[in-house]
Motif scaffolding. Structure first.
Motif, PDB file in Angstrom:
ATOM      1  N   VAL A 109       0.868  -1.175   0.000  1.00 24.96           N
ATOM      2  CA  VAL A 109       0.000   0.000   0.000  1.00 24.96           C
ATOM      3  C   VAL A 109       0.907   1.227   0.000  1.00 24.96           C
ATOM      4  N   PRO A 110       1.027   1.927  -1.142  1.00 21.23           N
ATOM      5  CA  PRO A 110       1.905   3.094  -1.186  1.00 21.23           C
ATOM      6  C   PRO A 110       1.255   4.303  -0.512  1.00 21.23           C
ATOM      7  N   GLY A 111       2.066   5.322  -0.258  1.00 22.97           N
ATOM      8  CA  GLY A 111       1.543   6.570   0.280  1.00 22.97           C
ATOM      9  C   GLY A 111       1.621   6.652   1.788  1.00 22.97           C
ATOM     10  N   ASP A 112       0.938   7.659   2.319  1.00 22.61           N
ATOM     11  CA  ASP A 112       0.956   7.942   3.758  1.00 22.61           C
ATOM     12  C   ASP A 112      -0.149   7.139   4.426  1.00 22.61           C
ATOM     13  N   VAL A 113       0.197   5.987   4.956  1.00 22.47           N
ATOM     14  CA  VAL A 113      -0.787   5.046   5.507  1.00 22.47           C
ATOM     15  C   VAL A 113      -1.003   5.347   6.990  1.00 22.47           C
ATOM     16  N   THR A 114      -2.250   5.598   7.371  1.00 21.14           N
ATOM     17  CA  THR A 114      -2.569   5.920   8.763  1.00 21.14           C
ATOM     18  C   THR A 114      -3.539   4.930   9.392  1.00 21.14           C
ATOM     19  N   THR A 115      -3.917   3.907   8.628  1.00 21.73           N
ATOM     20  CA  THR A 115      -4.759   2.836   9.160  1.00 21.73           C
ATOM     21  C   THR A 115      -4.092   1.505   8.842  1.00 21.73           C
ATOM     22  N   VAL A 116      -4.504   0.458   9.531  1.00 31.05           N
ATOM     23  CA  VAL A 116      -3.911  -0.868   9.340  1.00 31.05           C
ATOM     24  C   VAL A 116      -4.664  -1.600   8.222  1.00 31.05           C
ATOM     25  N   VAL A 123       4.002  -1.394   3.931  1.00 33.18           N
ATOM     26  CA  VAL A 123       3.635   0.024   3.981  1.00 33.18           C
ATOM     27  C   VAL A 123       4.848   0.854   4.396  1.00 33.18           C
ATOM     28  N   LYS A 124       4.735   2.145   4.164  1.00 35.01           N
ATOM     29  CA  LYS A 124       5.758   3.073   4.651  1.00 35.01           C
ATOM     30  C   LYS A 124       5.493   3.466   6.097  1.00 35.01           C
ATOM     31  N   SER A 125       4.217   3.612   6.470  1.00 33.33           N
ATOM     32  CA  SER A 125       3.861   4.120   7.795  1.00 33.33           C
ATOM     33  C   SER A 125       2.676   3.348   8.341  1.00 33.33           C
ATOM     34  N   ARG A 126       2.546   3.400   9.663  1.00 37.56           N
ATOM     35  CA  ARG A 126       1.438   2.714  10.322  1.00 37.56           C
ATOM     36  C   ARG A 126       1.148   3.391  11.655  1.00 37.56           C
ATOM     37  N   PRO A 127      -0.058   3.189  12.220  1.00 43.64           N
ATOM     38  CA  PRO A 127      -0.335   3.693  13.566  1.00 43.64           C
ATOM     39  C   PRO A 127       0.544   2.965  14.584  1.00 43.64           C
TER      40      PRO A 127
END
Length: 328
Positions: A109-116, A123-127
């Motif tokens: 999942v590309p981009g700014d990931v803020t949900t699981v 992913v690049k980011s996660r909570p």
């Protein structure tokens, strides 16, 4: 100050990034796959193997208790450069996916990931909070995010003020945090606060010219406020001799923001920013404590500075992904 640094705001030159990655893309993948097992075996003999294993498990928390559905997972053989692909996410993932068989299936999942994600995904980011096992971290978009500096100004020689520069995306819910900060400190004597964009709903006087990273380093305190996900500037601020100032982070990336200790690696302020001036005054009056935080921040950054180890961890993260999804 080097003029070239000013032109590019101290960011690594993107042309070098593209040349290196297109050259990497041209190398046949088979040259890497036969080396993978041997490389991972050699990693277990390294003196820092426990650190490699522990960080691998931090980024990839899959436990193999659930077999993910095939829907949404695509073969690695389809992971190719093509029109419309998000270039940085492709190259930064392909650097490591090329070591694995084309028939193995994955999801990114590309981009700014803020949900699981609902299924295991890279992913690049996660909570940070909650069950984030399905969000498997790789160091993606690292040309933009993973930048460190060399700061030659001792903390005590810096100006007794804070600085904040960043864009406000009025269409993203998380950016209400930056807007709240600007409403408090746009006219403050203790903070040089400004944003780098304009929007009809924001006061035009908030907009200030974008400045190079190194021009931030004359200040004792640099605000690191989360945007779409993490605060992009946090990595280079922690590598400087200035203090990173922020509320406790809610998202994390390859940088393991969830492991940062408040008032040990950075200066923690309240989520409503109301105690910024109080916290600044404390460390101005206690310079030894401030310099200790700078030293601890440098120690935290140092763990990412061994390219060979970073490579082994990334390969281990993907190896574990395919094992925990029942493919290896």
């Amino acid at each position: 100050m080097n003029r070239l640094n000013r032109i590019f705001h101290n960011k690594p030159l993107k042309i070098v990034y593209f040349i290196r990655n297109f050259a990497r893309y041209a190398v046949p993948k088979g040259m890497f796959r036969w080396r993978l097992e041997r490389l991972l075996a050699q990693a277990r003999k390294r003196d820092d193997w426990e650190r490699i294993r522990e960080r691998t498990d931090y980024y990839n928390r899959l436990d193999g208790s659930v077999t993910p559905p095939r829907e949404g997972m695509r073969p690695l053989g389809e992971h190719r450069f093509r029109k419309g692909v998000r270039t940085a996410y492709f190259f930064d993932s392909y650097e490591f996916t090329r070591w694995f068989r084309d028939d193995l299936r994955w999801c990114m999942v590309p981009g700014d990931v803020t949900t699981v994600p609902e299924i295991p995904a890279v992913v690049k980011s996660r909570p940070i909070a909650g069950d984030n096992r399905n969000a498997v971290l790789l160091n993606l978009d690292k040309h933009r995010h993973f930048v460190f500096l060399r700061d030659g100004i001792p903390w005590r020689n810096k100006e007794d003020r804070a600085i904040f520069r960043g864009a406000i995306n009025c269409h993203h819910p998380n950016h209400v945090l930056r807007e709240r900060f600007m409403r408090l400190y746009a006219d403050s004597a203790v903070c040089d606060a400004g944003i780098s964009n304009r929007h009809p709903s924001l006061p035009p006087e908030w907009t200030k010219p974008l400045i190079p990273m190194y021009d931030h380093l004359g200040y004792k305190f640099i605000l690191c406020i989360e945007g779409n996900d993490v605060a992009t500037n946090l990595k280079w601020v922690l590598s400087s001799n200035s203090l990173a100032v922020m509320p406790r982070p809610t998202y994390e990336t390859w940088f393991m923001e969830g492991r940062l200790v408040p008032n040990y690696h950075y200066v923690e302020i309240r989520a409503d920013y109301s105690d910024l001036e109080e916290r600044m005054r404390y460390y101005i009056d206690h310079p030894v404590e401030a310099e200790a935080i700078v030293a601890h921040a440098h120690e935290f950054v140092a763990q990412f500075e061994d390219p060979k180890r970073e490579k082994l961890i990334a390969l281990g993260v993907l190896q574990k992904y395919f094992e925990r999804t029942g493919q290896l």
